[in-house]
Scaffold this motif. Structure first.
Motif, short mmCIF file in Angstrom:
data_model
loop_
_atom_site.label_atom_id
_atom_site.label_comp_id
_atom_site.label_asym_id
_atom_site.label_seq_id
_atom_site.Cartn_x
_atom_site.Cartn_y
_atom_site.Cartn_z
N SER A 101 -23.44 -12.61 23.58
CA SER A 101 -23.23 -11.27 24.07
C SER A 101 -24.03 -10.47 22.92
CB SER A 101 -21.64 -10.66 24.14
OG SER A 101 -21.21 -10.82 22.76
N ASP A 102 -24.20 -10.79 21.70
CA ASP A 102 -24.80 -9.92 20.48
C ASP A 102 -26.11 -10.11 20.84
OD1 ASP A 102 -22.35 -9.42 19.59
OD2 ASP A 102 -22.46 -10.99 17.86
N ASP A 103 -26.72 -11.28 21.70
CA ASP A 103 -28.15 -11.47 22.07
C ASP A 103 -28.42 -10.75 23.41
OD1 ASP A 103 -29.28 -12.24 19.59
OD2 ASP A 103 -28.24 -14.52 20.06
N ASN A 104 -27.45 -9.81 23.97
CA ASN A 104 -27.43 -9.44 25.29
C ASN A 104 -27.46 -10.34 26.23
OD1 ASN A 104 -27.93 -6.66 24.31
ND2 ASN A 104 -30.05 -7.18 23.54
N TRP A 105 -26.68 -11.32 26.28
CA TRP A 105 -26.43 -12.08 27.35
C TRP A 105 -25.28 -11.79 27.84
CZ3 TRP A 105 -28.29 -17.57 28.76
CH2 TRP A 105 -29.37 -18.09 28.38
N MET A 106 -24.99 -12.23 29.34
CA MET A 106 -23.52 -11.95 29.70
C MET A 106 -23.06 -13.25 30.03
SD MET A 106 -24.08 -8.85 32.57
CE MET A 106 -22.35 -8.44 32.46
N VAL A 107 -21.64 -13.13 29.69
CA VAL A 107 -20.95 -14.53 29.96
C VAL A 107 -20.04 -14.50 31.07
CG1 VAL A 107 -19.27 -15.76 28.80
CG2 VAL A 107 -20.93 -14.75 27.36
N VAL A 108 -20.24 -15.61 31.82
CA VAL A 108 -19.46 -15.54 33.23
C VAL A 108 -18.34 -16.48 33.05
CG1 VAL A 108 -19.65 -16.25 35.57
CG2 VAL A 108 -21.43 -15.32 34.53
N THR A 109 -17.26 -16.36 33.52
CA THR A 109 -16.02 -17.26 33.25
C THR A 109 -15.26 -17.37 34.55
OG1 THR A 109 -14.41 -15.78 32.65
CG2 THR A 109 -15.75 -16.58 30.88
N GLY A 110 -14.39 -18.22 34.80
CA GLY A 110 -13.49 -18.28 35.96
C GLY A 110 -12.47 -17.30 35.77
N ALA A 111 -12.44 -16.24 34.92
CA ALA A 111 -11.46 -15.17 34.80
C ALA A 111 -10.00 -15.48 34.58
CB ALA A 111 -11.66 -14.27 36.35
N GLY A 112 -9.79 -16.86 34.15
CA GLY A 112 -8.17 -17.21 33.99
C GLY A 112 -7.88 -17.10 32.42
N PRO A 113 -6.61 -17.71 32.30
CA PRO A 113 -6.23 -17.69 30.77
C PRO A 113 -7.01 -18.65 29.97
CG PRO A 113 -4.69 -18.70 32.30
CD PRO A 113 -5.64 -18.16 33.02
N GLY A 114 -6.64 -18.80 28.72
CA GLY A 114 -7.12 -20.11 27.97
C GLY A 114 -8.47 -19.88 27.47
N ILE A 115 -9.22 -20.89 27.71
CA ILE A 115 -10.88 -20.88 27.46
C ILE A 115 -11.46 -19.82 28.02
CG2 ILE A 115 -13.04 -21.87 27.60
CD1 ILE A 115 -10.98 -22.97 25.18
N MET A 116 -11.30 -19.39 29.13
CA MET A 116 -11.66 -18.31 29.89
C MET A 116 -11.52 -17.19 29.41
SD MET A 116 -11.00 -19.84 34.01
CE MET A 116 -9.54 -20.70 33.42
N GLU A 117 -10.30 -16.66 29.05
CA GLU A 117 -9.93 -15.51 28.43
C GLU A 117 -10.58 -15.37 27.00
OE1 GLU A 117 -5.58 -13.75 28.09
OE2 GLU A 117 -5.93 -15.11 26.14
N ALA A 118 -10.68 -16.49 26.20
CA ALA A 118 -11.39 -16.48 25.11
C ALA A 118 -12.80 -16.11 25.24
CB ALA A 118 -10.95 -17.78 24.25
N ALA A 119 -13.46 -16.47 25.94
CA ALA A 119 -14.90 -16.15 26.28
C ALA A 119 -14.78 -14.74 26.80
CB ALA A 119 -15.43 -17.22 27.43
N ALA A 120 -14.00 -14.46 27.45
CA ALA A 120 -14.13 -12.97 27.95
C ALA A 120 -13.88 -12.02 26.84
CB ALA A 120 -13.23 -12.89 29.06
N ILE A 121 -12.92 -12.32 25.92
CA ILE A 121 -12.86 -11.35 24.78
C ILE A 121 -13.92 -11.69 23.86
CG2 ILE A 121 -11.51 -11.49 22.70
CD1 ILE A 121 -8.82 -12.49 24.05
N GLY A 122 -14.52 -12.65 23.53
CA GLY A 122 -15.76 -12.89 22.71
C GLY A 122 -16.91 -12.22 23.18
N ALA A 123 -17.15 -12.02 24.81
CA ALA A 123 -18.12 -11.19 25.17
C ALA A 123 -17.91 -9.79 25.07
CB ALA A 123 -18.37 -11.77 26.81
N GLY A 124 -16.64 -9.54 25.44
CA GLY A 124 -16.46 -8.03 25.44
C GLY A 124 -16.79 -7.75 27.01
N ALA A 125 -15.91 -6.69 27.34
CA ALA A 125 -15.97 -6.09 28.79
C ALA A 125 -17.47 -5.95 29.30
CB ALA A 125 -15.13 -4.87 28.89
N GLU A 126 -18.14 -5.35 28.45
CA GLU A 126 -19.60 -4.80 28.98
C GLU A 126 -20.37 -5.83 29.21
OE1 GLU A 126 -20.57 -1.61 29.84
OE2 GLU A 126 -18.38 -1.31 29.49
N HIS A 127 -20.08 -7.38 28.72
CA HIS A 127 -20.94 -8.42 28.70
C HIS A 127 -20.24 -9.57 29.61
CE1 HIS A 127 -23.24 -6.32 25.53
NE2 HIS A 127 -24.15 -6.80 25.99
N SER A 128 -19.12 -9.08 30.27
CA SER A 128 -18.35 -10.15 30.97
C SER A 128 -18.29 -10.21 32.42
CB SER A 128 -16.85 -10.25 30.57
OG SER A 128 -16.85 -10.58 29.20
#
Length: 353
Positions: A101-128
């Motif tokens: 996300s720091d390089d302006n990529w968006m991150v797509v996840t399955g929107a669940g808990p666990g790894i998906m939650e971690a990725a969403a946190i890392g990317a931030g709301a604007e990049h998830s």
């Protein structure tokens, strides 16, 4: 359906499209409408009709979710819903997503808990972007996407997997259960068969972890040794326990290469032409090397630099075109040429280990 009835139906569909104001892609929209009508004339069961209707409806919703971000690079991160905060895998997923996300990529996840939650946190709301699945016994979508306009919930796994794969230019898979393995094998199958354009795939483990090394042993000892896959099929992925290496591999893949396009010859018996677009052209000596290394993949001609095609438009005006005519069974091996083109460009884009 008689020819007269078919003609009447087509006229009625055309009239419907006109009333609905459909002016673009009319032929494809007509096919969608006619396919739905065809299910009725086929006497499809109620269940078949429900599956068809729900799949099309939720795909439409998912397409609308992704549409505003068409020009933005996206990476999908897969992994277990059971991984807890504080786990090294959770930390790795969060760090990878943050770096992307720091390089302006968006991150797509399955929107669940666990790894998906971690990725969403890392990317931030604007990049998830989240694509969740509705299950009667699983946890709700994580709080970082559940109430956000960047989330869509799907009924079927097959439509969900389509959207988790269709829009992304890179994939990072962390350890998980049957669902994660299903998603990982789907990626490998699509890449191996050429049903998906080449993209970087990273299998990311915790430091010192054995999950993906065990997976590699299974592929080599059971699948490859048994003759079920071609030797070297697993070369298309990077197995690492470093989040930095994972992100570096993604960026390395796209450091020189940008995309590809097929051009049909429309000549019976002749293979279609493929253009690989790169920022920096290989030198004459490097072209010779490419042909020596990858000539076995060609159905005709040589790997060479091409002039722009009239059909291209202006969006690739500043790019270099590397032309080749690959054999059908070599399409799944295009990633090898792409990495070679990346490594031949100035700098050191490759972080392969």
């Amino acid at each position: 359906m008689t020819a007269a009835a078919s003609a009447q139906t087509r006229e009625a569909v055309d009239a419907l499209l006109k009333v609905a104001g459909v002016t673009q892609q009319r032929g494809l929209v007509r096919r969608i409408v006619e396919a739905g009508l065809g299910l009725s004339s086929d006497d499809a069961s109620r269940l078949d009709l429900k599956i068809s209707a729900a799949a099309l409806e939720e795909m439409r919703e998912a397409f609308a979710l992704f549409a505003p971000y068409t020009g933005v690079r996206k990476a999908t991160i897969f992994g277990s819903a059971r991984t807890q905060p504080g786990d090294l895998l959770y930390t790795a997923a969060e760090a990878s997503a943050r770096a992307l996300s720091d390089d302006n990529w968006m991150v797509v996840t399955g929107a669940g808990p666990g790894i998906m939650e971690a990725a969403a946190i890392g990317a931030g709301a604007e990049h998830s972007l989240g694509v969740s699945i509705r299950l009667p016994f699983e946890e709700e979508p994580n709080a970082f996407v559940a109430n956000d306009e960047r989330h869509v919930a799907m009924k079927y796994f097959f439509t969900r997997k389509l959207m988790l794969v269709k829009e992304s230019s890179a994939f990072i898979c962390l350890p998980g259960g049957f669902g994660t393995m299903d998603e990982t094998f789907e990626l490998l199958t699509l890449q191996q068969t050429g049903k998906m354009v080449p993209v970087p795939i990273v299998l990311l483990d915790r430091p010192g972890g054995t999950y993906w090394s065990g997976f590699k042993s299974f592929v080599l000892n059971e699948l490859e040794r048994g003759g079920f896959v071609t030797p070297g099929d697993l070369d298309r992925v990077l197995i690492t326990d470093s989040a930095d290496a994972a992100v570096g591999h993604v960026h390395g893949f796209w450091s020189n290469y940008t995309d590809l396009r097929w051009f049909p010859t429309n000549v019976p018996g002749e293979r279609d032409t493929l253009l690989l677009y790169v920022r920096t052209a290989p030198t004459a000596a490097q072209l010779v090397e490419l042909n020596e290394r990858f000539g076995f993949m060609l159905a005709a001609g040589a790997i060479e630099i091409a002039e722009p095609y009239p059909e291209e438009g202006s969006e690739r005006a500043n790019l270099v075109r590397v032309r080749l005519v690959p054999r059908p069974h070599a399409i799944g091996e295009l990633y090898r040429i792409i990495w070679a083109l990346n490594e031949m460009a100035p700098g050191d884009p490759s972080t392969e280990e």
